[in-house]
Design a protein around this motif. Structure first.
Motif, PDB file in Angstrom:
ATOM      1  N   VAL A  99       0.783  -1.055  -0.062  1.00 24.86           N
ATOM      2  CA  VAL A  99       0.046   0.627  -0.108  1.00 24.86           C
ATOM      3  C   VAL A  99       0.909   1.357  -0.094  1.00 24.86           C
ATOM      4  CG1 VAL A  99      -1.595   1.442   1.545  1.00 24.86           C
ATOM      5  CG2 VAL A  99      -2.420  -0.966   1.156  1.00 24.86           C
ATOM      6  N   ILE A 100       1.489   1.170   0.832  1.00 18.78           N
ATOM      7  CA  ILE A 100       2.797   2.457   1.388  1.00 18.78           C
ATOM      8  C   ILE A 100       3.865   2.759  -0.587  1.00 18.78           C
ATOM      9  CG2 ILE A 100       4.951   3.153   1.573  1.00 18.78           C
ATOM     10  CD1 ILE A 100       4.269   1.519   4.462  1.00 18.78           C
ATOM     11  N   PHE A 101       3.723   1.131  -1.159  1.00 12.93           N
ATOM     12  CA  PHE A 101       4.755   1.192  -2.312  1.00 12.93           C
ATOM     13  C   PHE A 101       3.215   1.945  -3.587  1.00 12.93           C
ATOM     14  CE2 PHE A 101       5.881  -0.336  -6.046  1.00 12.93           C
ATOM     15  CZ  PHE A 101       7.746  -0.059  -6.341  1.00 12.93           C
ATOM     16  N   TRP A 231       0.244   7.245 -17.203  1.00 14.90           N
ATOM     17  CA  TRP A 231      -0.540   6.689 -16.265  1.00 14.90           C
ATOM     18  C   TRP A 231      -0.614   5.073 -16.483  1.00 14.90           C
ATOM     19  CZ3 TRP A 231      -4.890   9.182 -16.144  1.00 14.90           C
ATOM     20  CH2 TRP A 231      -5.035  10.806 -16.219  1.00 14.90           C
ATOM     21  N   VAL A 232       0.029   4.152 -17.095  1.00 13.75           N
ATOM     22  CA  VAL A 232       0.785   2.694 -16.483  1.00 13.75           C
ATOM     23  C   VAL A 232       0.684   2.667 -15.475  1.00 13.75           C
ATOM     24  CG1 VAL A 232       2.146   0.896 -16.727  1.00 13.75           C
ATOM     25  CG2 VAL A 232       1.329   2.239 -18.826  1.00 13.75           C
ATOM     26  N   VAL A 233       1.484   3.442 -14.655  1.00 12.40           N
ATOM     27  CA  VAL A 233       1.913   3.884 -13.110  1.00 12.40           C
ATOM     28  C   VAL A 233       0.737   3.694 -13.000  1.00 12.40           C
ATOM     29  CG1 VAL A 233       2.899   4.687 -11.166  1.00 12.40           C
ATOM     30  CG2 VAL A 233       3.783   4.452 -13.336  1.00 12.40           C
ATOM     31  N   ILE A 234       0.164   4.928 -12.777  1.00 15.35           N
ATOM     32  CA  ILE A 234      -1.395   5.106 -11.977  1.00 15.35           C
ATOM     33  C   ILE A 234      -1.976   3.216 -11.558  1.00 15.35           C
ATOM     34  CG2 ILE A 234      -3.751   6.334 -12.532  1.00 15.35           C
ATOM     35  CD1 ILE A 234      -1.937   8.702 -12.942  1.00 15.35           C
ATOM     36  N   VAL A 240      -2.934  -2.615  -7.020  1.00 12.16           N
ATOM     37  CA  VAL A 240      -2.239  -2.937  -5.670  1.00 12.16           C
ATOM     38  C   VAL A 240      -3.189  -2.742  -4.617  1.00 12.16           C
ATOM     39  CG1 VAL A 240      -0.788  -2.415  -4.359  1.00 12.16           C
ATOM     40  CG2 VAL A 240      -0.055  -3.006  -6.633  1.00 12.16           C
ATOM     41  N   LEU A 241      -4.081  -1.419  -5.137  1.00 12.07           N
ATOM     42  CA  LEU A 241      -4.561  -0.499  -3.447  1.00 12.07           C
ATOM     43  C   LEU A 241      -5.579  -1.891  -3.923  1.00 12.07           C
ATOM     44  CD1 LEU A 241      -4.570   2.797  -4.447  1.00 12.07           C
ATOM     45  CD2 LEU A 241      -2.769   1.629  -2.530  1.00 12.07           C
ATOM     46  N   ILE A 242      -6.355  -1.709  -4.810  1.00 12.24           N
ATOM     47  CA  ILE A 242      -7.322  -2.882  -4.575  1.00 12.24           C
ATOM     48  C   ILE A 242      -7.714  -4.107  -3.962  1.00 12.24           C
ATOM     49  CG2 ILE A 242      -9.082  -4.592  -6.219  1.00 12.24           C
ATOM     50  CD1 ILE A 242      -8.936  -1.813  -7.851  1.00 12.24           C
ATOM     51  N   ARG A 243      -5.521  -4.620  -4.710  1.00 11.69           N
ATOM     52  CA  ARG A 243      -5.930  -6.239  -3.953  1.00 11.69           C
ATOM     53  C   ARG A 243      -5.538  -6.129  -2.248  1.00 11.69           C
ATOM     54  NH1 ARG A 243      -4.299 -10.204  -7.609  1.00 11.69           N
ATOM     55  NH2 ARG A 243      -3.643 -11.197  -6.286  1.00 11.69           N
TER      56      ARG A 243
END
Length: 252
Positions: A99-101, A231-234, A240-243
């Motif tokens: 999440v921090i990442f 945009w790829v990074v976003i 990652v946040l959803i997971r």
């Protein structure tokens, strides 16, 4: 795994084109595409990015695009910071670490999208020891803790604190990323297992991407590439946040 291997090439491609960025997607790729545990993925990311950056730095050095003094100042304090940051990773739960990442990914992507167009600066470098060393320390800590090379922080820092032209800042950043990443890896070696075979495969693929990226960087607009990559990074950060959304309902 095939998707993971393709993304391995993309890691090197980003480093070769932009002087950074590959490391910000390496950890998510290893965790979600190659099923590597988060803490191990941080260490492996440092190895992959370190090896790839060494190759890129050598190419930039031959082209005269590396500023020696800035490389030394940023790297010396960056190595110390990376070693310290590597000790922090085992103290954080894998889900919290991710999440921090993801948060860092969003910050970096936002900067890439909304920052003013980077203009070249005069070639009269002014890399003052205290300013450059302090910036190097901060980037180094982040490198060791999260397994990111910090290229998108190093390049603007070199331009701001050292008054180094953009093209030379990109080459110099690869030297700093390589040294910081390898120092961070040393800080991680005693805290978890590293799949050296998989690390070697990803490093080889990233090297292929790196060489291709360096060649393409001479022909493609860096500003357009940065925006597409942002945009790829976003997208990866949101995934990652959803997971790891359960983290927000649990004590950290």
């Amino acid at each position: 795994m095939a998707v993971a291997l393709i993304l391995g090439v993309a890691i090197g491609l980003a480093l070769g084109l932009l002087g950074g960025g590959g490391s910000i997607i390496t950890v998510p790729v290893l965790v979600y595409a190659a099923n590597v545990p988060a803490q191990s993925a941080v260490a492996m990311s440092l190895a992959i990015v370190g090896v790839t950056s060494i190759a890129g730095a050598c190419m930039k050095w031959r082209q005269g695009l590396v500023h020696a003094r800035a490389s030394v100042l940023f790297s010396l304090t960056g190595i110390i910071g990376a070693l310290a940051g590597g000790q922090l990773t085992p103290l954080v739960r894998p889900s919290v670490l991710l999440v921090i990442f993801a948060g860092l990914m969003l910050v970096i992507a936002g900067r890439m999208l909304w920052a003013r167009k980077q203009e070249d600066v005069p070639a009269a470098a002014q890399c003052r020891p205290w300013r450059c060393a302090s910036a190097g320390m901060g980037v180094g800590i982040m490198t060791g803790f999260l397994g990111v090379g910090g290229g998108f922080l190093i390049v603007p820092a070199l331009m701001h604190f050292g008054r180094i032209p953009l093209k030379q800042a990109v080459g110099t950043s690869l030297v700093i990323i390589a040294l910081n990443s390898l120092a961070g890896l040393v800080g991680h070696l005693g805290h978890g297992s590293v799949d050296w075979r998989l690390t070697g495969i990803f490093s080889l693929l990233a090297l292929i991407g790196m060489f291709a990226g360096v060649q393409l960087s001479r022909k493609v607009s860096k500003e357009k590439l940065s925006r597409w990559f942002a945009w790829v990074v976003i997208a990866v950060a949101i995934f990652v946040l959803i997971r790891n959304r359960k983290v927000f309902s649990e004590p950290w």
